[in-house]
Design an enzyme around this catalytic site. Structure first.
Site, PDB file in Angstrom:
ATOM      1  N   GLU A 112      49.359  35.096  32.966  1.00  0.00           N
ATOM      2  CA  GLU A 112      48.883  34.116  33.933  1.00  0.00           C
ATOM      3  C   GLU A 112      49.804  32.911  34.048  1.00  0.00           C
ATOM      4  OE1 GLU A 112      45.572  36.753  32.892  1.00  0.00           O
ATOM      5  OE2 GLU A 112      46.970  35.570  31.670  1.00  0.00           O
TER       6      GLU A 112
ATOM      7  N   HIS B 188      34.583  36.475  32.112  1.00  0.00           N
ATOM      8  CA  HIS B 188      34.643  36.972  33.484  1.00  0.00           C
ATOM      9  C   HIS B 188      33.600  36.272  34.374  1.00  0.00           C
ATOM     10  CE1 HIS B 188      36.310  40.123  30.956  1.00  0.00           C
ATOM     11  NE2 HIS B 188      36.833  40.718  32.003  1.00  0.00           N
TER      12      HIS B 188
END
Length: 330
Positions: free
Chosen positions: A63, A132
């Site tokens: 990321e 998530h």
């Protein structure tokens, strides 16, 4: 009148990306599995086949590198649209976001702008693990130099995404995955934008102003319809952008009701409900008739499946909070 398509929210994301890729050759979509696989939620499905691997780029699972590369591309005049698979995975890229993405224009004394849009599915309700599902949008709203956009309808999604990609400055675009496929709406096929920083009135009413955004807009409207049967008429304002906030619309809604509630799934402490309450205290205190209700997630780690429905504000819990604001008497 332009032709329309009956799209879900995630289909509107894909349509918005497709439109901007077609309209501007400097637009590049990038991220883990966004190319051949079409993304974890299929938000980029088909784009690789049409635009090729130079414009729909599969990246490593890194990321920080995804955000950092996009920063460099944007500084050199491109319009990258990086995707992080889930908003809970953005933290490895957080340094790039706050140290470079948010500050590049200021640090370069205006020499560089960063026309980039960082997309991520966010929020709970789909029975996924905690990283998530969490709702930490306040992190990014707190950072000067970033715009933070959260759509709640397919039509707004396409228009807000286009406005974000065309914006000269960086945007965090958070997509409420709980409603990715929850309903459909007619969405124009032609290119269009929805202005960043403008809230939308989803329901008019004179008794309580209710402020919300993202996936919480639907249960808030459901609660408002139920309360209308009791004679409590709610004005529901969908913020659409949490940075910048539409302060004028927030204050206007409160001034003609005198009572308010704020609904979001993020934890209460440090959440946007506190900021909205502060705005109303600063700019419309003399109109206030009752304490402002905050209907939010809880100040606990995001729970696993068994408690997920309890954690998220339900229509019933929203009703209770709005009713408390409506019925309060000094």
């Amino acid at each position: 009148m332009s032709d329309t398509q009956n799209l879900t929210l995630v289909q509107a994301v894909r349509d918005g990306l497709h439109t901007e890729l077609r309209e501007d050759e400097d637009v590049v979509v990038m991220g883990q599995d966004v190319g051949r696989n079409g993304g974890v939620f299929r938000a980029t499905e088909g784009l690789y086949d049409e635009f090729g691997g130079d414009r729909v780029v599969d990246t490593p699972l890194a990321e920080s590198a995804i955000v950092g590369c996009a920063v460099g591309m944007a500084a050199m005049g491109m319009r990258p649209v990086p995707e992080i698979q889930f908003s809970g995975f953005m933290y490895p890229g957080y340094d790039q976001i706050v140290s470079h993405m948010a500050r590049f224009r200021a640090r370069s004394r205006g020499r560089f702008s960063l026309p980039m849009t960082l997309r991520a599915p966010y929020g709970g309700g789909i029975r996924a693990p905690e990283h998530h599902s969490e709702s930490k949008e306040a992190f990014y709203a707190h950072e000067a130099g970033l715009k933070v956009v959260i759509p709640s309808t397919p039509r707004d999604t396409k228009g807000l995404l286009a406005a974000s990609i065309r914006d000269p400055d960086p945007v965090i675009f958070l997509e409420p995955k709980l409603i990715y496929r929850a309903f459909r709406e007619e969405v124009p096929e032609e290119p269009y934008t929805v202005p960043i920083g403008e809230a939308a009135t989803r329901r008019e009413g004179d008794d309580v102003a209710v402020f919300t955004y993202g996936a919480m807009t639907r249960p808030t409207l459901e609660a408002a319809e139920t309360l209308a049967e009791e004679g409590i008429e709610c004005e529901v304002l969908d913020l659409r952008t949490i940075s910048p906030l539409d302060r004028e619309a927030i204050v206007d809604a409160f001034e003609h009701t005198g009572r308010a509630a704020v609904v979001h799934e993020a934890p209460r402490t440090g959440g946007l409900a506190g900021e909205i309450t502060a705005i109303l205290q600063e700019e419309a205190l003399l109109y206030q008739e009752a304490p402002i209700e905050r209907i939010t997630g809880f100040d606990v780690p995001y729970p696993l499946y068994a408690l997920e429905d309890y954690y998220l504000p339900s229509a019933t819990r929203i009703e209770e909070g709005i009713r408390a604001a409506a019925e309060y008497e000094p």
